[in-house]
Design a protein around this motif. Structure first.
Motif, PDB file in Angstrom:
ATOM      1  N   UNK A  17      -2.187   7.025  -1.634  1.00 38.95           N
ATOM      2  CA  UNK A  17      -1.935   6.149  -0.763  1.00 38.95           C
ATOM      3  C   UNK A  17      -1.797   4.875  -1.649  1.00 38.95           C
ATOM      4  N   UNK A  18      -2.824   4.484  -2.528  1.00 39.29           N
ATOM      5  CA  UNK A  18      -2.844   3.111  -3.102  1.00 39.29           C
ATOM      6  C   UNK A  18      -2.698   1.729  -3.186  1.00 39.29           C
ATOM      7  N   UNK A  19      -3.758   1.940  -2.103  1.00 40.09           N
ATOM      8  CA  UNK A  19      -3.964   0.114  -1.370  1.00 40.09           C
ATOM      9  C   UNK A  19      -2.945   0.211  -0.277  1.00 40.09           C
ATOM     10  N   UNK A  20      -2.500   1.130  -0.353  1.00 38.08           N
ATOM     11  CA  UNK A  20      -0.960   0.877   0.793  1.00 38.08           C
ATOM     12  C   UNK A  20      -1.264   2.171   2.113  1.00 38.08           C
ATOM     13  N   UNK A  21      -0.947   1.573   3.945  1.00 38.48           N
ATOM     14  CA  UNK A  21      -1.610   2.988   4.951  1.00 38.48           C
ATOM     15  C   UNK A  21      -1.173   2.949   6.087  1.00 38.48           C
ATOM     16  N   UNK A  22       0.363   2.944   6.775  1.00 33.78           N
ATOM     17  CA  UNK A  22       0.690   2.941   7.572  1.00 33.78           C
ATOM     18  C   UNK A  22       1.554   2.281   7.160  1.00 33.78           C
ATOM     19  N   UNK A  23       1.893   1.469   6.045  1.00 34.73           N
ATOM     20  CA  UNK A  23       3.460   0.864   6.231  1.00 34.73           C
ATOM     21  C   UNK A  23       2.178  -0.832   5.696  1.00 34.73           C
TER      22      UNK A  23
END
Ligand SMILES: C[C@@H]1N[C@@H](c2nc3ccccc3[nH]2)[C@H](O)[C@@H]1O
Length: 443
Positions: free
Chosen positions: A39-45
């Motif tokens: 995910x690299x620090x990004x979740x559900x946009x």
């Protein structure tokens, strides 16, 4: 001084071959790689600007959801040999890899939990591939292991009931079994970098931390453990209740360095600092615009600063979920590598010189030699480098050196634009600079 059962096992620096090699390495590559890289620090946009390896907690993701990332882990761009070649070119003499981070996912096919690489689409033993590729480049490999484990049902932050202590005893056996497995199955491992040991549950089980240290050194003679593993009889960590360092080197400097004018106590023991390239990202984060990203020259100064105080510097890389290394990290490896290629002799096998720190930069000293290395980062507008030598020092080097008072010198640097730190080598007479043979002037 009190009798401790689980305190420091010895005092002073280890001088065996394994520790001498660890010390002479000086510069290493840290690698943080796990499910968090997907995910690299990004979740559900939504982008979370906290450390990417903490996304599970920053985004409040349920364990079952997070753990299903295992079924997506398929680093098609991963090439262990390429990573090892890049590290070689950077001038890293060792590499420390996260075998298991706080998320609990294991990069090796461990027998003790299914939450491991063999149940991913990738299947293969990534740890084995990395150890073999780096060792083939002559780079030592060390294992990072987080005791804190968000996945394991028996993990406890504290021991508040009989149930807690029964569960945690199971957990401690699980962790010790994994560590024995790592030390046994990867026989070229040189050191163990423990993390996730700050909670009360560990502080209340100092006995276990000593048992692990002893077990690892039995299974793998010469093995090295960091002070962060250790808690003593009273839950005191790193330094025991008698003020003695536990483990083989001090590992408290995370994203910070000791002050080179004031914190000279660190020169008395072995120590290592670990450093992120962004302000605070160990795992891969998609968006590095969220904080300052350290330049190659900023990081190179940290390498020299650390060597000048007798420590090792561990520079972090966070590969992407697909196994690629981002361009900023490739560039850092290339630029630091170019300087290390020409000047590594002032870093490798070098130590604290014991000379009074000056503003222009740092001193290092090759072990057991009479050469003094000056590494200049801040060229004074005067071009004159102030040098305060230990009393009675006599220099063999004459070129550029002007004595202006007893043990006070100025080194004349050509006035020009310098794009990289400059190295000046001064030869001193072998038996000079030892103690003040001359009476200090009374005026
Ligand atoms: C070497 C570093 N240590 C880990 C860590 N976990 C923390 C929890 C609380 C405060 C600081 C922490 N650093 C970071 O994720 C990284 O692995």
């Amino acid at each position: 001084q009190q009798k401790l059962q689980y305190g420091a096992q010895y005092t002073g620096k280890r001088t065996d071959a394994a520790m001498n090699k660890w010390r002479s390495n000086r510069f290493g590559q840290f690698i943080h790689w796990g499910l968090y890289a997907i995910p690299g620090g990004v979740w559900n946009g939504k982008t979370y600007n906290y450390a990417a390896e903490f996304l599970k907690s920053s985004a409040k993701i349920p364990t079952s959801t997070w753990d299903s990332l295992m079924y997506q882990f398929n680093p098609v761009k991963f090439n262990a040999k390429e990573w090892a070649k890049m590290a070689k070119k950077m001038g890293a003499k060792y590499m420390t890899i996260t075998t298991k981070h706080h998320e609990g996912f294991c990069l090796w096919p461990t027998k003790f939990t299914e939450f491991n690489i063999s149940h991913t689409p990738y299947k293969k033993d990534i740890l084995k591939e990395l150890v073999e590729a780096y060792n083939a480049e002559g780079i030592d490999v060390n294992f990072y292991y987080s005791v804190l484990d968000w996945h394991h049902p028996d993990w406890r932050y504290d021991i508040k009931s009989a149930e807690d202590s029964i569960a945690f005893r199971r957990f401690l056996k699980f962790a010790a079994d994994q560590l024995r497995e790592l030390a046994t199955n990867y026989p070229t491992v040189k050191a163990f970098w423990f993390d996730g040991t700050w909670d009360n549950s560990i502080k209340k089980n100092g006995w276990w931390t000593l048992e692990v240290e002893k077990m690892l050194k039995e299974v793998r003679p010469g093995a090295i453990v960091n002070s962060r593993l250790r808690a003593d009889d009273f839950g005191k960590r790193h330094i025991d209740s008698n003020g003695e360092l536990m483990g083989d080197y001090e590992s408290g400097y995370e994203r910070r360095l000791p002050n080179p004018y004031k914190d000279l106590q660190v020169t008395k023991w072995d120590w290592e600092a670990c450093m992120t390239v962004p302000e605070n990202q160990w795992g891969y984060h998609k968006d590095w615009s969220l904080s300052h990203v350290k330049s190659p020259l900023e990081l190179l100064e940290m390498v020299v600063h650390t060597t000048s105080m007798g420590g090792n510097f561990l520079l972090n890389f966070g590969p992407a979920g697909d196994g690629s290394i981002r361009k900023e990290e490739q560039n850092i490896a290339a630029e630091i590598g170019a300087w290390m290629q020409a000047n590594g002799h002032v870093i490798y096998n070098c130590d604290y010189a014991g000379w009074e720190k000056q503003d222009w930069g740092y001193y290092t000293k090759q072990k057991g030699s009479n050469t003094l290395n000056l590494v200049v980062f801040n060229v004074p507008v005067s071009g004159l480098l102030k040098i305060k030598a230990p009393a009675g020092t006599r220099f063999k080097t004459k070129q550029g050196l002007e004595e202006i008072a007893k043990d006070q010198y100025l080194f004349h640097m050509p006035i020009q634009l310098y794009k990289v730190p400059q190295v000046i080598i001064l030869e001193t007479e072998s038996n000079s600079g030892s103690g003040d043979k001359y009476q200090e002037a009374k005026t």
